[in-house]
Design an enzyme around this catalytic site. Structure first.
Site, PDB file in Angstrom:
ATOM      1  N   ASP A 196      12.532  17.881  -9.565  1.00 41.84           N
ATOM      2  CA  ASP A 196      12.230  18.627  -8.333  1.00 41.84           C
ATOM      3  C   ASP A 196      13.397  18.502  -7.365  1.00 41.84           C
ATOM      4  O   ASP A 196      13.807  19.468  -6.726  1.00 41.84           O
ATOM      5  CB  ASP A 196      10.948  18.109  -7.655  1.00 41.84           C
ATOM      6  N   TYR A 205       2.049   8.698 -17.083  1.00 43.76           N
ATOM      7  CA  TYR A 205       1.158   9.849 -17.186  1.00 43.76           C
ATOM      8  C   TYR A 205       0.056   9.640 -18.227  1.00 43.76           C
ATOM      9  O   TYR A 205      -1.019  10.209 -18.117  1.00 43.76           O
ATOM     10  CB  TYR A 205       1.954  11.096 -17.581  1.00 43.76           C
ATOM     11  N   LYS A 210      14.934   1.937 -14.456  1.00 48.09           N
ATOM     12  CA  LYS A 210      14.792   0.932 -13.394  1.00 48.09           C
ATOM     13  C   LYS A 210      14.747  -0.419 -14.100  1.00 48.09           C
ATOM     14  O   LYS A 210      13.774  -1.181 -14.004  1.00 48.09           O
ATOM     15  CB  LYS A 210      13.510   1.231 -12.589  1.00 48.09           C
ATOM     16  N   ASP A 259      16.874   4.929  -8.391  1.00 45.03           N
ATOM     17  CA  ASP A 259      17.087   5.124  -6.948  1.00 45.03           C
ATOM     18  C   ASP A 259      18.523   5.578  -6.679  1.00 45.03           C
ATOM     19  O   ASP A 259      18.775   6.482  -5.878  1.00 45.03           O
ATOM     20  CB  ASP A 259      16.718   3.857  -6.150  1.00 45.03           C
ATOM     21  N   ASP A 316      10.033  13.701 -13.541  1.00 46.14           N
ATOM     22  CA  ASP A 316       9.259  14.620 -12.703  1.00 46.14           C
ATOM     23  C   ASP A 316       9.876  14.685 -11.313  1.00 46.14           C
ATOM     24  O   ASP A 316      10.107  15.761 -10.762  1.00 46.14           O
ATOM     25  CB  ASP A 316       7.805  14.138 -12.622  1.00 46.14           C
TER      26      ASP A 316
END
Ligand code: IPM
Ligand code: MG
Length: 357
Positions: A250, A142, A190, A222, A246
């Site tokens: 959700d 970001y 990751k 993942d 983020d």
């Protein structure tokens, strides 16, 4: 106690849901004898329209001098479909996070028993879901530089950057929450691909040693995305970098049956910000149908986290539970029965707070 709140309603349904959260905040303050001051300021698309800046200096100054910020939502379709727009409402939110140094976004995910059948997951998978996502909020993709386009416009790039210091403070926070909960931390990264993730893992391994009473697990993002819907009850505290957080939050939000229910707290160096995790829902703006509960629950978090007023926060939470048990809810969570308006729900909750012994 003197409670000095900056109120940033923002765009779309922001103003209507914030109004109800403020009524609940006022009711609790009156009941417990707190002296509440609320100052409103602009943020988002409405701020661009008014002064050309999605996070105006005056808004920042107000946030800095307040004890807490209650935030509605940001975003407008006017900007979403215009890739050439020079300023975007979302930049206001990012600027606020950066300038207030809100490095941690805390999103508690719990299931409301009356909403279990609204979840896309099977009821037997979610009855005991109770976890907390801690998302790093001021680093990573970001904010990493360089970010941009090549001169000929055919190549674009973003940069993921993390320093040891940034990782250390957020991972430490996760452990501090975990000690007060079920004592389990899941570090999501990751590390099989990304250099920044390997640094996360290295720093986390050091901190984990300081908290032997907490169980630590490392999980690739993942796999975490999969386990969140396959076995959500297994999580206690999840900590991760900005972009992964983020996306995962959700995903996590729908487990509970409605995006309209989840509050969040963003904390860090300066004034903390409390906001619902849903967006500005422009299709519903001005219709008095939006679910105010995530914002009202954000006000509960504000009492607890910003003011250390646990009884006040608990009373708001209890009022929200009671409104759901009584079926006084908006259409997104109505169960076949009557759907109430945003302001009906808010009013019911205020009455409950004022009448509760
Ligand atoms: C969120 C939102 C924001 C983000 C957007 C609006 C910039 O999705 O708070 O999760 O990506 O952080
Ligand atoms: Mg998001």
């Amino acid at each position: 106690m003197k409670l000095n709140i900056a109120v940033l309603p923002g765009d779309g349904i922001g103003p209507e849901i914030i109004e109800q959260a403020l009524h609940a905040t006022e009711a609790v303050s009156n009941k417990f004898g707190h002296e509440l001051t609320c100052n409103h300021a602009l943020v988002g698309a409405v701020a661009i329209d008014a002064v050309g800046n999605p996070y105006p200096d005056a808004t920042h100054a107000l946030c800095m001098e307040s004890d807490a910020v209650l935030f509605g939502a940001i975003g407008s379709p006017k900007y979403d479909n215009d890739p050439s727009a020079k300023v975007r409402p979302e930049q206001g939110l990012l600027a606020m996070r950066k300038k207030l140094e809100l490095y941690a976004n805390i999103r508690p995910v719990t299931v409301f028993s009356s909403l279990i059948d609204k979840s896309p997951l099977k009821p037997e998978l979610i009855g005991n879901v109770d976890f907390m996502c801690i998302r790093e909020l001021t680093g990573g993709l970001y904010f990493g530089r360089p970010q941009g386009r090549s001169e000929d416009g055919t190549t674009a790039y973003d940069t993921c950057v993390y320093t040891v210091e940034e990782i250390d403070r957020i991972v430490r926070l996760a452990y501090e929450y975990a000690i007060k909960r079920r004592k389990k931390v899941t570090i999501v990264d990751k590390a099989n691909v990304l250099c920044t993730s390997r640094l996360w893992r290295q720093v986390a391994q050091g901190i984990a040693k300081e908290f032997p009473q907490v169980e630590t697990e490392y999980m690739f993002v993942d796999n975490a995305a999969m386990q969140l819907i396959q076995w959500p009850e297994r999580f206690d505290v999840i900590v991760t970098e900005n972009m992964f957080g983020d996306i995962l939050t959700d995903e996590a939000s729908v487990i509970t049956g409605s995006l309209g229910m989840l509050p969040s707290a963003s904390v860090g160096v300066h004034t903390s910000v409390f906001e619902p995790i849903h967006g500005s829902y422009p299709q519903a703006a001005g219709k008095n149908i939006a679910n105010p509960l995530a914002t009202i629950l954000s006000a509960a978090l504000m009492f607890e986290y910003a003011f250390g007023l646990k009884t006040e926060g608990a009373l708001i939470r209890k009022a929200v539970d009671a409104s759901m048990d009584a079926g006084v809810v908006t259409e997104d969570i109505a169960r076949g029965g009557k759907a109430y308006t945003t302001s009906d729900v808010g009013k019911w909750i205020v009455d409950y707070i004022l009448n509760e012994k």
